[in-house]
Design a protein around this motif. Structure first.
Motif, mmCIF file in Angstrom:
data_model
loop_
_atom_site.group_PDB
_atom_site.id
_atom_site.type_symbol
_atom_site.label_atom_id
_atom_site.label_comp_id
_atom_site.label_asym_id
_atom_site.label_seq_id
_atom_site.Cartn_x
_atom_site.Cartn_y
_atom_site.Cartn_z
ATOM 1 N N LEU A 202 42.563 28.433 40.260
ATOM 2 C CA LEU A 202 41.647 29.519 40.086
ATOM 3 C C LEU A 202 40.309 28.931 39.625
ATOM 4 C CD1 LEU A 202 41.287 32.601 39.907
ATOM 5 C CD2 LEU A 202 41.383 32.161 37.450
ATOM 6 N N VAL A 204 36.522 29.875 38.491
ATOM 7 C CA VAL A 204 35.575 30.905 38.153
ATOM 8 C C VAL A 204 34.007 30.647 38.502
ATOM 9 C CG1 VAL A 204 34.452 32.436 36.423
ATOM 10 C CG2 VAL A 204 37.099 31.817 36.570
ATOM 11 N N ALA A 213 35.568 34.873 41.207
ATOM 12 C CA ALA A 213 36.370 33.773 40.922
ATOM 13 C C ALA A 213 36.893 33.607 42.343
ATOM 14 C CB ALA A 213 37.492 34.127 40.073
ATOM 15 N N ILE A 233 38.605 36.381 44.435
ATOM 16 C CA ILE A 233 39.168 37.233 43.575
ATOM 17 C C ILE A 233 38.002 38.009 42.922
ATOM 18 C CG2 ILE A 233 40.748 37.398 41.347
ATOM 19 C CD1 ILE A 233 42.120 36.081 43.730
ATOM 20 N N THR A 236 37.503 40.829 36.783
ATOM 21 C CA THR A 236 38.358 40.154 35.889
ATOM 22 C C THR A 236 39.816 40.964 36.058
ATOM 23 O OG1 THR A 236 37.397 41.497 34.162
ATOM 24 C CG2 THR A 236 36.604 39.348 34.195
ATOM 25 N N ARG A 239 42.269 38.951 38.177
ATOM 26 C CA ARG A 239 42.788 37.796 37.739
ATOM 27 C C ARG A 239 43.911 37.790 36.843
ATOM 28 N NH1 ARG A 239 36.784 35.421 35.547
ATOM 29 N NH2 ARG A 239 35.699 36.363 37.037
#
Length: 848
Positions: A202, A204, A213, A233, A236, A239
């Motif tokens: 991942l 960001v 992200a 993504i 938030t 995630r």
């Protein structure tokens, strides 16, 4: 040999596995002395807490400032205990550590009490009074009784304990899973194998941390997955409590839910570079369904103001702190020092993330320094990049050769017989920046009896002094590189090597590894090449500006050549003529070598490198862009030539386990902005090969505005992929190519003082060319799997070094400008060119 426990303590302390795992930060306090880490506890940390925590423990033990050692209790005849049938791992570990503590007490002839600290109440009851002189107590009891005044340790203990209780209760509520939304590990593993879920890292978006992200596949993707692009993504929530750097499992959303990325400001670093789709068109979009490997580490944070902390909670002792890296979410910690720490940089560590909370929980680790204070800010940069720069230990220093001003190092007569002696036959000199102490490389050129030329590149023979798998070698491997910051450096090797015995200073004998080419006298075509272990004596230590002066015929620079002073006029003129001929001939050869690479598509890219100029008191005097000189290119071409030929040699001899450096072609979509900018000024940029790109950039020249070409070359630089180290056994031959240099094979051989990759390459070259190794050849050579793992580590440390150098320069730029007024100080004003408009700002090129 090596590190010894102090005898100036009242007792020795032995922590059990759980204490080492949960309270390592407290054991890092310098005040705690006489700590014996048992091998059993160290292995438990490695297996249960992962490599990051295990490396912290290793660094603690190696650090000469800490009074602690490791005892290999499982390898010792009288302290080893076999595990009994049906005995749990935890009980066996505790019993083993207690048994080793008893042995240690008896080993010290009962003269030094031993305190075993544990969180296991059964062990305290069972062993507490079993052996006179060996005490078994809880860690809290130990801190209360032995260190009552160490308030920071007590607060840290309470913080860790509270975080642990919260984590345990949360896990119970979720039936053993960390978060209800995460899938069990066995389902994730099966899903990744089948291609239903995709594994990646991942990442960001720095400039849109709350919205975007991306999951970078980076070789993690399933074979069944044909995705070439990163996965977006969005938001938030998607995630699912993963943070920047976590290795995650992702489930793709249905096609109609895919989103386009917003073209926001983006740093031009590999990890932050815009992903495949920069047009806003829909790209693969997914959500995180599980975390494979957490990236939780030490984070530098700032505390909220008094008003903010009070508004966050009625209980101001539980507050949200803001990470220095804003790709990381705010972290909730408990502390009684919030008010006192508002102006400080502080390190915290994440412990858990409750399913009901927007923010992860963590605990306070230590204070780095006041915000704005140079040393505190530098410490923050080191922590953020996971750079550990503890002093070299006594045992590492014991491996070093002896050298001092009164007793300088001398060539060994036995070694002299094995090497080619070039001290009286070659005019050798180095060309380096001002103030350089770690001189890796030197050059020579001479006319051979047959009229041809001999070009020589001579590199410090570091591996003669750093034996494979020695303590110094293991430390150099961990550091992987020398870290250069704006005002200081942290060496990969002890200074007795880097600044003395291995540094190719003028007027002293040194061991070197030399690459020698015979060149045709007029065309400079390479007729043959050989690799030798040599003894050299550099005649001159030149700086770039002086060498350029000699090249330009500037007589004023001669006074700066120290080696020519105190000579009579005739000798001085004769030696100067020889030196000028050698520098000029080197420049000629370098031009020819460069032209040959240019014809194959080598790129000349643009980057502005800022040097911080400090005064005697380390205050910032000025910020100076590095001025490009022809002699920079002369030295660089000689080094590139050496690296190329060494790469050919080691890859021929070790086709599946040689360390090379590859530079993959950039992704075409990264050139979109460059092409649009060029077309706005009437130029066309062809990006389908390095040769086409190089030729297009040469043509994109506006005679009325030289900044145009500089800007376009700068944008081309930003579009490039990063060059990486790799093992030849890990990818097909067609991927060995170095795009930027236009070479089929390339490696790093010319800087072994400051790069561990070069040390590996020196050992490979020794094994490939020098018969002295015989049966020990394989001692120099890693297997493909080991080498690929080492390359990953070195690449990671290189990125950290580059980030730290960039961040430290930015820090000095901020400090330079903070006390200047833009309205009155002309240094605060510069012309700029807007070259891109984004959704949240503009990108500006500042030529100055």
């Amino acid at each position: 040999d090596g590190k010894l426990l102090s005898d100036d303590v009242t007792h020795y302390v032995v922590p059990d596995c759980k204490v080492v795992q949960d309270y390592l930060e407290i054991l890092e306090f310098l005040e705690l002395k006489g700590i014996i880490f048992m091998q059993t506890a160290c292995q438990a940390v490695q297996h249960q807490k992962g490599r990051r925590q295990y490396n912290k423990l290793r660094n603690l033990v190696k650090d000469a400032r800490h009074d602690c050692i490791v005892f290999a209790n499982e390898f010792h005849q009288h302290s080893y205990l076999p595990r009994e049938k049906g005995e749990s791992m935890e009980k066996w570990q505790t019993r083993s550590i207690y048994n080793a503590a008893v042995w240690y007490y008896n080993h010290c002839l009962g003269q030094m009490p031993v305190v075993m600290v544990t969180e296991d109440e059964d062990a305290i009851r069972q062993y507490g009074n079993e052996t006179e002189g060996v005490f078994v107590i809880s860690f809290k009891n130990y801190l209360d009784n032995f260190w009552p005044d160490l308030k920071s340790a007590h607060e840290l203990f309470d913080s860790i304990l509270q975080a642990r209780h919260e984590r345990e209760s949360e896990s119970q509520e979720n039936n053993g899973k960390e978060y209800p939304e995460h899938l069990p590990v066995e389902i994730l593993e099966a899903g990744i194998k089948s291609g239903r879920y995709i594994q990646g890292t991942l990442n960001v978006n720095k400039h849109r941390a709350q919205l975007e992200a991306f999951v970078r596949l980076q070789g993690f993707g399933s074979k069944e997955t044909e995705l070439q692009s990163d996965i977006l993504i969005y938001g938030t929530r998607a995630r699912n409590r993963a943070i920047h750097g976590d290795v995650v499992a992702v489930e793709l959303l249905p096609l109609h839910e895919w989103k386009g990325r917003t073209v926001a400001l983006c740093e031009n670093e590999t990890e932050d570079k815009a992903p495949a789709d920069t047009t806003g068109d829909p790209m693969p979009t997914g959500k995180v369904v599980g975390i494979i490997q957490k990236n939780w580490r030490d984070y530098v944070v700032t505390f909220p103001s008094k008003e903010e902390s009070q508004s966050q909670s009625r209980n101001a002792q539980k507050i949200l702190v803001t990470p220095w890296d804003y790709r990381i979410p705010k972290i909730r910690i408990s502390t009684q020092q919030a008010e006192a720490l508002q102006e400080y940089r502080v390190v915290v560590r994440i412990d858990s993330w409750e399913s009901t909370s927007v923010y992860p929980n963590g605990h306070f680790v230590r204070v780095l320094g006041r915000i704005g204070d140079l040393e505190g800010e530098i410490a923050a940069i080191l922590v953020e990049n996971s750079i550990c720069v503890a002093p070299f230990s006594e045992i590492q220093m014991s491996e070093m050769p002896v050298s001092s001003s009164k007793n300088p190092w001398k060539v060994d007569p036995e070694e002299e017989k094995k090497r080619l002696d070039m001290r009286d036959t070659h005019l050798i000199f180095s060309i380096d920046p001002k103030g350089c102490e770690d001189v890796d490389d030197a050059l020579s050129v001479r006319t051979l009896p047959n009229g041809n030329l001999e070009l020589g590149v001579h590199i410090a023979d570091v591996t003669h002094f750093v034996a494979a798998n020695s303590y110094t070698d293991v430390e150099a491997r961990a550091r992987a590189t020398t870290y250069y910051l704006a005002d200081r450096r942290y060496d990969m090797l002890p200074s007795v090597l880097s600044a003395d015995v291995c540094s190719l200073l003028s007027g002293v004998d040194r061991y070197a590894v030399s690459v020698l080419w015979e060149l045709e006298k007029e065309s400079y075509e390479i007729l043959q090449v050989c690799y030798k272990k040599t003894i050299i004596r550099s005649a001159y230590k030149l700086v770039y500006e002086v060498a350029q002066g000699l090249l330009d015929g500037d007589a004023s620079v001669v006074g700066e050549i120290l080696e020519l002073k105190n000579l009579d006029e005739r000798t001085r003129q004769k030696q100067l003529d020889e030196l000028v001929w050698a520098v000029s001939k080197l420049a000629d050869i370098a031009r020819h070598v460069r032209a040959k690479r240019d014809s194959c598509g080598a790129l000349e890219l643009e980057g502005v490198e800022i040097r911080v100029q400090l005064d005697d008191k380390n205050n910032i005097h000025d910020l100076i862009p590095k001025q490009p000189l022809e002699v920079h290119e002369t030295v660089a071409e000689c080094m590139i030539l050496a690296n190329h030929w060494v790469a050919k040699k080691i890859s021929e001899n070790f086709p599946h386990q040689a360390l090379l450096r590859q530079h993959p072609p950039p992704r075409q979509e990264f050139f979109t902005e460059l092409q649009e900018c060029a077309s706005a000024k009437g130029f066309s940029i062809d990006t389908w090969s390095n040769k086409a790109l190089a030729e297009s950039l040469d043509k994109a020249n506006d005679p009325l505005d030289p900044i145009v070409n500089k800007l376009l070359r700068s944008m081309a630089t930003h579009a490039m992929s990063n060059a990486l180290y790799f093992s030849t056994g890990s990818c097909p031959e067609e991927e060995f190519h170095h795009y930027g240099l236009a070479l089929e094979r390339y490696t790093h051989f010319t800087s072994p003082i400051r790069r561990y990759a070069d040390i590996v390459v020196h050992r490979l070259l020794t094994a490939a060319t020098l018969n002295e190794t015989k049966g020990d050849v394989m001692d120099y050579v890693f297997s493909n799997k080991e080498l690929q793992e080492l390359c990953r580590h070195i690449n990671n440390r290189n990125r950290a070094a580059q980030r730290a150098q960039k961040q430290s320069t930015e820090l000095f730029q901020c400090m330079y400008f903070k006390d200047k007024t833009p309205e009155t100080d002309e240094r605060c004003v510069a012309d700029g060119v807007i070259y891109s408009i984004r959704t949240n700002g503009v990108l500006v090129f500042v030529p100055r």
